[in-house]
Design a protein around this motif. Sequence first.
Motif, PDB file in Angstrom:
ATOM      1  N   UNK A  38      -1.807  -2.826  -1.762  1.00 27.57           N
ATOM      2  CA  UNK A  38      -3.091  -2.307  -1.275  1.00 27.57           C
ATOM      3  C   UNK A  38      -3.292  -2.728   0.182  1.00 27.57           C
ATOM      4  N   UNK A  39      -3.111  -4.030   0.444  1.00 31.32           N
ATOM      5  CA  UNK A  39      -3.295  -4.523   1.812  1.00 31.32           C
ATOM      6  C   UNK A  39      -2.321  -3.862   2.776  1.00 31.32           C
ATOM      7  N   UNK A  40      -1.048  -3.802   2.364  1.00 27.26           N
ATOM      8  CA  UNK A  40      -0.033  -3.224   3.254  1.00 27.26           C
ATOM      9  C   UNK A  40      -0.342  -1.751   3.516  1.00 27.26           C
ATOM     10  N   UNK A  41      -0.787  -1.026   2.477  1.00 24.69           N
ATOM     11  CA  UNK A  41      -1.139   0.388   2.678  1.00 24.69           C
ATOM     12  C   UNK A  41      -2.204   0.527   3.749  1.00 24.69           C
ATOM     13  N   UNK A  42      -3.233  -0.300   3.640  1.00 23.52           N
ATOM     14  CA  UNK A  42      -4.329  -0.216   4.610  1.00 23.52           C
ATOM     15  C   UNK A  42      -3.821  -0.558   6.005  1.00 23.52           C
ATOM     16  N   UNK A  43      -3.092  -1.673   6.107  1.00 31.94           N
ATOM     17  CA  UNK A  43      -2.737  -2.199   7.424  1.00 31.94           C
ATOM     18  C   UNK A  43      -1.735  -1.297   8.140  1.00 31.94           C
ATOM     19  N   UNK A  44      -0.684  -0.874   7.422  1.00 26.39           N
ATOM     20  CA  UNK A  44       0.355  -0.082   8.089  1.00 26.39           C
ATOM     21  C   UNK A  44      -0.212   1.237   8.601  1.00 26.39           C
ATOM     22  N   UNK A  45      -0.967   1.931   7.739  1.00 31.69           N
ATOM     23  CA  UNK A  45      -1.526   3.211   8.164  1.00 31.69           C
ATOM     24  C   UNK A  45      -2.458   3.041   9.342  1.00 31.69           C
ATOM     25  N   UNK A  46      -3.339   2.040   9.237  1.00 31.29           N
ATOM     26  CA  UNK A  46      -4.289   1.804  10.324  1.00 31.29           C
ATOM     27  C   UNK A  46      -3.554   1.436  11.605  1.00 31.29           C
ATOM     28  N   UNK A  47      -2.498   0.620  11.463  1.00 32.93           N
ATOM     29  CA  UNK A  47      -1.769   0.159  12.636  1.00 32.93           C
ATOM     30  C   UNK A  47      -1.147   1.331  13.386  1.00 32.93           C
ATOM     31  N   UNK A  48      -0.545   2.260  12.635  1.00 32.54           N
ATOM     32  CA  UNK A  48       0.049   3.434  13.280  1.00 32.54           C
ATOM     33  C   UNK A  48      -1.032   4.219  14.008  1.00 32.54           C
ATOM     34  N   UNK A  49      -2.162   4.432  13.313  1.00 34.07           N
ATOM     35  CA  UNK A  49      -3.259   5.191  13.918  1.00 34.07           C
ATOM     36  C   UNK A  49      -3.773   4.537  15.198  1.00 34.07           C
ATOM     37  N   UNK A  50      -4.028   3.228  15.112  1.00 38.29           N
ATOM     38  CA  UNK A  50      -4.653   2.614  16.290  1.00 38.29           C
ATOM     39  C   UNK A  50      -3.677   2.487  17.445  1.00 38.29           C
TER      40      UNK A  50
ATOM     41  N   UNK B  11      -3.788  10.836  -4.230  1.00 32.52           N
ATOM     42  CA  UNK B  11      -4.940   9.963  -4.432  1.00 32.52           C
ATOM     43  C   UNK B  11      -4.812   8.692  -3.594  1.00 32.52           C
ATOM     44  N   UNK B  12      -3.573   8.260  -3.424  1.00 30.58           N
ATOM     45  CA  UNK B  12      -3.339   7.105  -2.558  1.00 30.58           C
ATOM     46  C   UNK B  12      -3.866   7.396  -1.158  1.00 30.58           C
ATOM     47  N   UNK B  13      -3.491   8.574  -0.638  1.00 27.40           N
ATOM     48  CA  UNK B  13      -3.923   8.952   0.702  1.00 27.40           C
ATOM     49  C   UNK B  13      -5.443   9.067   0.766  1.00 27.40           C
ATOM     50  N   UNK B  14      -6.031   9.679  -0.251  1.00 30.50           N
ATOM     51  CA  UNK B  14      -7.495   9.832  -0.272  1.00 30.50           C
ATOM     52  C   UNK B  14      -8.190   8.473  -0.269  1.00 30.50           C
ATOM     53  N   UNK B  15      -7.537   7.504  -0.919  1.00 30.62           N
ATOM     54  CA  UNK B  15      -8.201   6.204  -1.017  1.00 30.62           C
ATOM     55  C   UNK B  15      -8.024   5.356   0.234  1.00 30.62           C
ATOM     56  N   UNK B  16      -6.974   5.621   1.002  1.00 34.72           N
ATOM     57  CA  UNK B  16      -6.744   4.745   2.163  1.00 34.72           C
ATOM     58  C   UNK B  16      -7.092   5.385   3.506  1.00 34.72           C
ATOM     59  N   UNK B  17      -7.320   6.695   3.528  1.00 35.33           N
ATOM     60  CA  UNK B  17      -7.502   7.349   4.819  1.00 35.33           C
ATOM     61  C   UNK B  17      -8.746   6.841   5.545  1.00 35.33           C
ATOM     62  N   UNK B  18      -9.851   6.675   4.808  1.00 34.14           N
ATOM     63  CA  UNK B  18     -11.064   6.186   5.476  1.00 34.14           C
ATOM     64  C   UNK B  18     -10.919   4.731   5.936  1.00 34.14           C
ATOM     65  N   UNK B  19     -10.363   3.838   5.105  1.00 33.60           N
ATOM     66  CA  UNK B  19     -10.117   2.492   5.606  1.00 33.60           C
ATOM     67  C   UNK B  19      -9.232   2.493   6.857  1.00 33.60           C
TER      68      UNK B  19
END
Lengths: 333, 354
Positions: A117-129, A196-204
């Motif tokens: 869960x943490x890695x999903x949030x962090x990696x996606x956010x990191x790429x975005x930012x 559903x994974x994407x839906x749950x992590x996209x906003x975070x």
Amino acid sequence: MIRFILGRFAGMILVLFIVSVVTFGIFQIGPIFANASPVFYYIGKAPATPQLVAALEHRYGFDQPIPVQYFNFIGGIFGKSITDGVSQTVQCPFPCFGYSFRQNELVSVLIGRAIPVSVSIIVGAAVLWLVGGVAVGTASALRPGTFIDRAGMTGALAAVSLPIFFTGPVLLLIFVYGLGWLPTIQYASLLDDPLRWLQSVILPWIALAFLFAALYARLTRSNMLETMGEDYIRTARAKGLDRRTVIVKHGLRAALTPIVTIFGIDVGTLIGTTVITESVFNLRGLGYLSIQAVTQQDLPIILGVTIVAALGLVIANFVVDVLYAFIDPRVAV
Amino acid sequence: MSTAQPVTVRPPLSGEPFLSVEDLKVHFPTDDGLVKSVDGLTFSVRPGEIVGIVGESGSGKSVTAQAILGLHKGSRAQVSGHIWLGGRDLVAATENEMRQVRGDDVAMIFQDPLSSLHPFYSVGDQIAEAYRVHNKVSAKDARTRTVEMLEKVGIPNASSRYDDSPHQFSGGMRQRAMIAMALICKPRLLIADEPTTALDVTVQAQILELIKELRDELDSAVILITHDLGVVAETCDQVVVMYGGQCVEKGPVDQLFDQPEMPYTWGLLGSMPRMDRVRATRLLPIAGSPPSLINVPKGCVFNPRCRYSDRVEGRKCFTVHPALEPSTPEHEVRCHIPPAERQQILLTEIRPNL
């Protein structure tokens, strides 16, 4: 190169050792100075006779010398396979951080469930930012003082001033409750249900990226402004290179190098510290796990999460150091 | 001109100038006012000729060089006048047209070779890049050509040094690499902006020799920007002396050194250390400092520092901007002091101290 990597690796082990000693010390030895037995971490505030306390201390090894306790703890991580459950002994495979009496589960299992869960949030956010921040920063730097620059930097200032517990609910309000584009969040593993994974992590991702992108935009802008004034940029232009090559190959390459370092540290630090993001979006990552453990004084989890978070940071730094040697040939290898 | 001193005049190179700068002005608007870095500069360079541009820091030498390369395009600088290069006016050229010219027809060597090379790319790749912009060749051919150039500029083991980073090169070798980069497309005009300033003296001589050799080989025109008059005397055919963004004196190198006529040139020559002079004699610095390029002095730009302005009637030096006028067919001077008087001052006051 190999010597360089081995050297960094040794440093990494040393840092982990120090972190483990310190955290172990604080949580295990701390209570002794307060004249309380660490056993109370396990049995809570239940009234207990001194005999019972002594018996439990013996059972969990708190009567042994502190260094022995430390090595038992560390040895446990690397594969002492049995630990005490509530009423039975439990197989505890590597990495064994002990057993949480509060949650009635192995710490490694709890952490193992939280890490994706943490890695999903962090990696996606990191790429975005990283992409967003660098893009905005570069655009600003190339036209300093213009509308684009001012808009970019004002936006960055606004973004960096807005905490996640504000942007998070606003995003939820708009996309989940307002527009209805996303369902109310229910985390699913990427492998089980990618959509559903994407839906749950996209906003975070967006909430977290928003905050960090602002910092990266400002950093990129100032680095890029400095780089574009360097003599080697003039040389690149004097060769007759087109603007794009000059900016990307010669300018950005140099301007982004220091950002790589900060990026590594930021990503590493986030492991175990995305507490607010996780609570706002109802995700059960490492941050949530550790906050829960702290409020419940669940010592094994706190120890486990601390060491995993430290490991994350140390690995991120190690990767950055090695990467840096490839990026900048001046780094002695 | 008096005949007291025999003057050796090098036969002028024949042929049309390859580069003609006419009334070039480069002005930078700033919050404090308009900085007139170059203000009405005219000179030309013929193929095979080395023209030295000398002057103090801030006299507009480098700004001129960058204007020829069109490097001010896209900045706030206001460039006017003409820069004729083989029939084309570079002032009017677009950035895209200039890109074709840069590195191909006109190449430049910069002052500090370390900061002018990108720290993250190998020296060889940076040189090959310059070649590949203007020539459609494979990476392999570009490498071969680069190694050839590195050998030509005197880098030992060129093929194995190709992949070295700039920080693994010594100062002299870096400048050699910069020269290789500048010459790889056989430019017809080479601008060397203080190419030896950052180098030690023994390396300086080698680099200058190298520039001369390559000039002979390619018959390129060369502009050598420097504040070192020794370098000028050693290397150049023509000299342009710049002060406050203007040309104050220009002519063939021998005439300029033997018959300098402008008080600023006298000052420059007087402040030059020389081995053939009695050691005890003091160097004579030019009093004062270079003019503000925002509030350029009225009249002659040099008037605040000139020791001879009282020799001109009616305070003309402080009111009228002197024109650049020929003193011999090739030698032009921007000064109000009458030519006969200038000769007199040169003979009685200047030459004894040089």
